[in-house]
Design an enzyme around this catalytic site. Structure first.
Site, PDB file in Angstrom:
ATOM      1  N   ASP A  14      14.615 -35.165   7.972  1.00 49.86           N
ATOM      2  CA  ASP A  14      15.013 -34.470   9.200  1.00 49.86           C
ATOM      3  C   ASP A  14      14.879 -35.339  10.449  1.00 49.86           C
ATOM      4  O   ASP A  14      14.610 -34.847  11.545  1.00 49.86           O
ATOM      5  CB  ASP A  14      14.191 -33.177   9.381  1.00 49.86           C
ATOM      6  CG  ASP A  14      14.357 -32.250   8.196  1.00 49.86           C
ATOM      7  OD1 ASP A  14      15.455 -32.232   7.624  1.00 49.86           O
ATOM      8  OD2 ASP A  14      13.389 -31.552   7.852  1.00 49.86           O
ATOM      9  N   LYS A  17      19.445 -37.937  10.652  1.00 54.08           N
ATOM     10  CA  LYS A  17      20.379 -38.818   9.934  1.00 54.08           C
ATOM     11  C   LYS A  17      21.821 -38.339  10.084  1.00 54.08           C
ATOM     12  O   LYS A  17      22.727 -39.135  10.318  1.00 54.08           O
ATOM     13  CB  LYS A  17      20.014 -38.855   8.431  1.00 54.08           C
ATOM     14  CG  LYS A  17      18.621 -39.405   8.152  1.00 54.08           C
ATOM     15  CD  LYS A  17      18.267 -39.312   6.681  1.00 54.08           C
ATOM     16  CE  LYS A  17      18.055 -37.912   6.183  1.00 54.08           C
ATOM     17  NZ  LYS A  17      16.880 -37.220   6.719  1.00 54.08           N
ATOM     18  N   GLY A  41      19.635 -31.094   4.588  1.00 49.82           N
ATOM     19  CA  GLY A  41      20.336 -30.317   5.607  1.00 49.82           C
ATOM     20  C   GLY A  41      20.593 -31.262   6.762  1.00 49.82           C
ATOM     21  O   GLY A  41      19.660 -31.665   7.453  1.00 49.82           O
ATOM     22  N   HIS A  42      21.829 -31.695   6.931  1.00 44.74           N
ATOM     23  CA  HIS A  42      22.172 -32.690   7.954  1.00 44.74           C
ATOM     24  C   HIS A  42      23.009 -32.012   9.043  1.00 44.74           C
ATOM     25  O   HIS A  42      24.093 -31.502   8.766  1.00 44.74           O
ATOM     26  CB  HIS A  42      22.933 -33.859   7.315  1.00 44.74           C
ATOM     27  CG  HIS A  42      22.084 -34.624   6.334  1.00 44.74           C
ATOM     28  ND1 HIS A  42      22.548 -35.662   5.583  1.00 44.74           N
ATOM     29  CD2 HIS A  42      20.777 -34.498   6.001  1.00 44.74           C
ATOM     30  CE1 HIS A  42      21.564 -36.147   4.820  1.00 44.74           C
ATOM     31  NE2 HIS A  42      20.484 -35.441   5.049  1.00 44.74           N
ATOM     32  N   GLN A 225      16.725 -36.913   2.699  1.00 46.95           N
ATOM     33  CA  GLN A 225      15.264 -36.887   2.763  1.00 46.95           C
ATOM     34  C   GLN A 225      14.753 -38.092   3.567  1.00 46.95           C
ATOM     35  O   GLN A 225      15.441 -38.537   4.462  1.00 46.95           O
ATOM     36  CB  GLN A 225      14.643 -36.839   1.352  1.00 46.95           C
ATOM     37  CG  GLN A 225      14.874 -35.524   0.607  1.00 46.95           C
ATOM     38  CD  GLN A 225      16.238 -35.376  -0.013  1.00 46.95           C
ATOM     39  OE1 GLN A 225      16.649 -36.215  -0.785  1.00 46.95           O
ATOM     40  NE2 GLN A 225      16.948 -34.309   0.313  1.00 46.95           N
ATOM     41  N   ASP A 334      14.044 -37.163  23.890  1.00 49.64           N
ATOM     42  CA  ASP A 334      14.011 -36.120  24.919  1.00 49.64           C
ATOM     43  C   ASP A 334      12.940 -35.065  24.666  1.00 49.64           C
ATOM     44  O   ASP A 334      12.478 -34.405  25.601  1.00 49.64           O
ATOM     45  CB  ASP A 334      15.387 -35.427  24.999  1.00 49.64           C
ATOM     46  CG  ASP A 334      15.832 -34.890  23.638  1.00 49.64           C
ATOM     47  OD1 ASP A 334      16.022 -35.711  22.723  1.00 49.64           O
ATOM     48  OD2 ASP A 334      15.957 -33.663  23.485  1.00 49.64           O
TER      49      ASP A 334
HETATM   50  P1  GDP Z   1      18.623 -34.873   9.108  1.00 53.09           P
HETATM   51  O1  GDP Z   1      18.210 -34.073   7.916  1.00 53.09           O
HETATM   52  O2  GDP Z   1      17.915 -36.182   9.192  1.00 53.09           O
HETATM   53  O3  GDP Z   1      20.115 -35.020   9.230  1.00 53.09           O
HETATM   54  O4  GDP Z   1      18.142 -34.043  10.379  1.00 53.09           O
HETATM   55  P2  GDP Z   1      18.315 -32.451  10.599  1.00 53.09           P
HETATM   56  O5  GDP Z   1      19.720 -32.163  10.956  1.00 53.09           O
HETATM   57  O6  GDP Z   1      17.714 -31.693   9.471  1.00 53.09           O
HETATM   58  O7  GDP Z   1      17.323 -32.228  11.814  1.00 53.09           O
HETATM   59  C1  GDP Z   1      17.477 -32.882  13.030  1.00 53.09           C
HETATM   60  C2  GDP Z   1      17.616 -31.815  14.124  1.00 53.09           C
HETATM   61  O8  GDP Z   1      17.449 -32.414  15.386  1.00 53.09           O
HETATM   62  C3  GDP Z   1      18.988 -31.182  14.159  1.00 53.09           C
HETATM   63  O9  GDP Z   1      18.860 -29.868  14.612  1.00 53.09           O
HETATM   64  C4  GDP Z   1      19.738 -32.030  15.179  1.00 53.09           C
HETATM   65  O10 GDP Z   1      20.805 -31.329  15.808  1.00 53.09           O
HETATM   66  C5  GDP Z   1      18.647 -32.325  16.156  1.00 53.09           C
HETATM   67  N1  GDP Z   1      18.744 -33.620  16.854  1.00 53.09           N
HETATM   68  C6  GDP Z   1      19.179 -34.814  16.384  1.00 53.09           C
HETATM   69  N2  GDP Z   1      18.997 -35.783  17.306  1.00 53.09           N
HETATM   70  C7  GDP Z   1      18.425 -35.186  18.381  1.00 53.09           C
HETATM   71  C8  GDP Z   1      17.957 -35.668  19.649  1.00 53.09           C
HETATM   72  O11 GDP Z   1      18.014 -36.846  19.969  1.00 53.09           O
HETATM   73  N3  GDP Z   1      17.404 -34.752  20.480  1.00 53.09           N
HETATM   74  C9  GDP Z   1      17.296 -33.425  20.152  1.00 53.09           C
HETATM   75  N4  GDP Z   1      16.739 -32.610  21.030  1.00 53.09           N
HETATM   76  N5  GDP Z   1      17.724 -32.946  18.985  1.00 53.09           N
HETATM   77  C10 GDP Z   1      18.265 -33.816  18.103  1.00 53.09           C
HETATM   78  P1  IMO Z   2      16.976 -34.022   4.787  1.00 53.30           P
HETATM   79  O1  IMO Z   2      18.017 -34.841   4.073  1.00 53.30           O
HETATM   80  C1  IMO Z   2      12.869 -32.579   4.863  1.00 53.30           C
HETATM   81  C2  IMO Z   2      10.997 -31.744   0.992  1.00 53.30           C
HETATM   82  C3  IMO Z   2      10.665 -30.294   0.656  1.00 53.30           C
HETATM   83  C4  IMO Z   2       9.412 -30.494  -0.179  1.00 53.30           C
HETATM   84  C5  IMO Z   2       9.748 -31.759  -0.972  1.00 53.30           C
HETATM   85  C6  IMO Z   2      10.295 -31.497  -2.372  1.00 53.30           C
HETATM   86  O2  IMO Z   2      17.531 -32.864   5.523  1.00 53.30           O
HETATM   87  O3  IMO Z   2      16.080 -34.893   5.598  1.00 53.30           O
HETATM   88  P2  IMO Z   2      12.655 -30.683  -3.292  1.00 53.30           P
HETATM   89  O4  IMO Z   2      13.399 -29.406  -3.067  1.00 53.30           O
HETATM   90  O5  IMO Z   2      13.384 -31.897  -2.878  1.00 53.30           O
HETATM   91  O6  IMO Z   2      12.102 -30.794  -4.695  1.00 53.30           O
HETATM   92  O7  IMO Z   2      11.350 -30.562  -2.312  1.00 53.30           O
HETATM   93  O8  IMO Z   2      10.721 -32.444  -0.219  1.00 53.30           O
HETATM   94  N1  IMO Z   2      12.402 -31.980   1.352  1.00 53.30           N
HETATM   95  C7  IMO Z   2      12.824 -32.238   2.599  1.00 53.30           C
HETATM   96  N2  IMO Z   2      12.139 -32.255   3.768  1.00 53.30           N
HETATM   97  N3  IMO Z   2      14.180 -32.897   4.831  1.00 53.30           N
HETATM   98  C8  IMO Z   2      14.866 -32.915   3.666  1.00 53.30           C
HETATM   99  O9  IMO Z   2      16.137 -33.356   3.582  1.00 53.30           O
HETATM  100  C9  IMO Z   2      14.194 -32.531   2.482  1.00 53.30           C
HETATM  101  N4  IMO Z   2      14.565 -32.404   1.192  1.00 53.30           N
HETATM  102  C10 IMO Z   2      13.458 -32.090   0.511  1.00 53.30           C
HETATM  103  O10 IMO Z   2      10.396 -29.561   1.835  1.00 53.30           O
HETATM  104  O11 IMO Z   2       8.315 -30.799   0.639  1.00 53.30           O
HETATM  105 MG    MG Z   3      17.502 -32.171   7.450  1.00 55.41          MG
END
Ligand code: GDP
Ligand code: IMO
Ligand code: MG
Length: 429
Positions: A14, A17, A41-42, A225, A334
């Site tokens: 998270d 990416k 979840g991207h 991840q 931010d």
């Molecule tokens: P990923 O799994 O690495 O793709 O990240 P996620 O989408 O799960 O979580 C990142 C969250 O932070 C999302 O809600 C994005 O919209 C948000 N986000 C990404 N970059 C920034 C940033 O620079 N500032 C803020 N405030 N939110 C961001």
């Molecule tokens: P993105 O790509 C954050 C975590 C789960 C749990 C562990 C194992 O959005 O960054 P699993 O279902 O993979 O067997 O769970 O890994 N986990 C993540 N945490 N971002 C993710 O993906 C994750 N995918 C799995 O919360 O701790």
């Molecule tokens: Mg994510």
């Protein structure tokens, strides 16, 4: 020269990416997912419009980008169909640009049931998985009994193999975990539906990437991840079931490791984690509340609140060299706005000793107490800043300190969720 860029998370996932991959695909011919599944979840935000992707690569909103799911990804066909339908309803045409490796293991409903039953049985030692069947599907791959995506091209023989596997899964579900069996006939009719809807997407990902390479195209390999969730290098057993590190980009897509030209590590300006496991810099105070609230730290897949803490340079530095990271992107700068003091963990105290490398096991990491250095915060908003000169001096100092500690240049800084709220300091293509 064309570029082959690996983009991956260097914390517990998270890191942002999805946003960065979407941004960088402006100059890419293709994007390949190489591991994980719909546990990811991207989030992409384009002119305020939010899209959350789980299996489909984050280049899908760019009309000319070929998107591929490599053999290292575990694919849940029902989740994929749902995601494709949602994209189509939003006016995107994902099926025309998506190619899925025949070697990708399939996640069956029984994998999901096993994942959830195992978590319940673990009780207070639960890992906190996403409950999507990821672990059991990778187990079956390693045990050489898994069903692969290419088998959907012959649904009758696929059903035969699924039937055999279900016998084993149902034995575990009923005898070991005392839960209901999965009805084979239901799964067989699903297999026929999956075959109709998805068999047309099967294609030779390895060869397609090679062709693009031969044509001097740019390819981005999108990690899911993060490094600390890697099955080998992460905080085992509180990890996911795939290799999330840069080496997996090659074997999870069927290309050689020398094809990669850059590895970009994405880091949040602080740290978060979803699920259980050690987290030395976790905060339980008002600073932690600030990060959770201002960073909207809720999982994009499960909606669970994310645990929040200060930036951990001990773990991040190690993550950089494990991945050969030669370019950094710092996101969510931010979110630190208006904190009076910002802390960075630079070493740990364990059993009276100061250590600069994390211990190898989760139990010891859990006992580590962070040693912090404090940097002055800033009171202005950095949201949407487009150049370093727009940042307050303290924010620039914070970034310089991260560069110094991780020994990698920062090439991108993100200061908001929107595609536009980004500073690109170096052109990577
Ligand atoms: P990923 O799994 O690495 O793709 O990240 P996620 O989408 O799960 O979580 C990142 C969250 O932070 C999302 O809600 C994005 O919209 C948000 N986000 C990404 N970059 C920034 C940033 O620079 N500032 C803020 N405030 N939110 C961001
Ligand atoms: P993105 O790509 C954050 C975590 C789960 C749990 C562990 C194992 O959005 O960054 P699993 O279902 O993979 O067997 O769970 O890994 N986990 C993540 N945490 N971002 C993710 O993906 C994750 N995918 C799995 O919360 O701790
Ligand atoms: Mg994510």
């Amino acid at each position: 020269m064309s570029k082959k860029l690996v983009v991956l998370g260097i914390q517990w996932g998270d890191e942002g990416k999805g946003k960065i991959v979407d941004l960088l695909t402006e100059r890419c011919d293709a994007v390949v997912r190489f591991q994980g599944g719909h546990n990811a979840g991207h989030t992409l935000v384009i002119e305020g419009q939010k899209t959350v992707l789980h299996l489909v690569p984050s280049g899908i909103l760019r009309k000319n980008v070929q998107c591929m799911i490599g053999n290292g990804v575990v694919v849940a066909p029902d989740a994929l169909i749902e995601e494709l339908n949602a994209l189509e309803s939003a006016g995107c045409e994902p099926r025309q640009r998506l190619l899925i490796s025949p070697g990708s293991p399939i996640i069956l409903p029984s994998h999901v049931a096993l994942d959830q039953a195992r978590e319940r049985a673990r009780g207070k030692n639960a890992i906190g998985t996403t409950g999507r069947g990821i672990g059991p599907a990778y187990e079956d791959k390693a045990a050489r009994r898994g069903i692969r995506f290419g088998e959907l091209s012959d649904p009758d023989s696929c059903c035969e193999r699924v039937g055999e596997l279900l016998e084993y899964h149902n034995f575990l579900l009923t005898s070991r975990f005392g839960v209901d069996a999965i009805a084979p006939d239901d799964v067989f009719s699903e297999v026929h539906r999956w075959s109709q809807e998805l068999a047309g997407l099967i294609g030779d990902v390895s060869n397609r990437v090679y062709e693009i390479h031969q044509d001097n195209g740019n390819v981005l390999f999108e990690g899911a991840q993060g490094t600390l969730l890697d099955i080998d290098q992460g905080t085992y057993p509180f990890v996911t079931s795939s290799n999330t590190t840069a080496g997996a980009a090659a074997c999870g897509s069927g290309v050689g490791p020398l094809m990669m030209t850059t590895v970009m590590g994405i880091v949040k300006a602080y740290t978060t984690r979803v699920g259980a496991g050690p987290f030395p810099t976790e905060l339980f105070d008002s600073d932690g509340d600030h990060l959770a609230k201002n960073g909207h730290e809720f999982g994009a897949t499960t909606g669970r609140p994310r645990r929040c803490g200060w930036f951990d340079a001990v773990l991040a530095r190690r993550a950089c060299w494990i991945n050969s990271v030669d370019s950094l992107c710092v996101t969510k700068l931010d979110v630190l706005d208006s904190l009076s003091d910002i802390k960075i963990c630079t070493s740990y105290k364990l059993d009276g000793e100061t250590i600069k490398q994390p211990p190898w096991d989760s139990r010891s990491l859990d006992r580590c107490v962070p040693n912090y250095e404090s940097l002055p915060g800033w009171s202005e908003s950095t949201v949407g800043a487009r150049s370093l000169s727009e940042l307050p001096r303290e924010a620039k100092n914070f970034l310089s300190r991260l560069e110094e500690l991780l020994d990698v240049p920062i090439d991108i800084v993100s200061t908001g969720p929107d595609r536009e709220e980004t500073m690109v300091l170096k052109n990577l293509f």
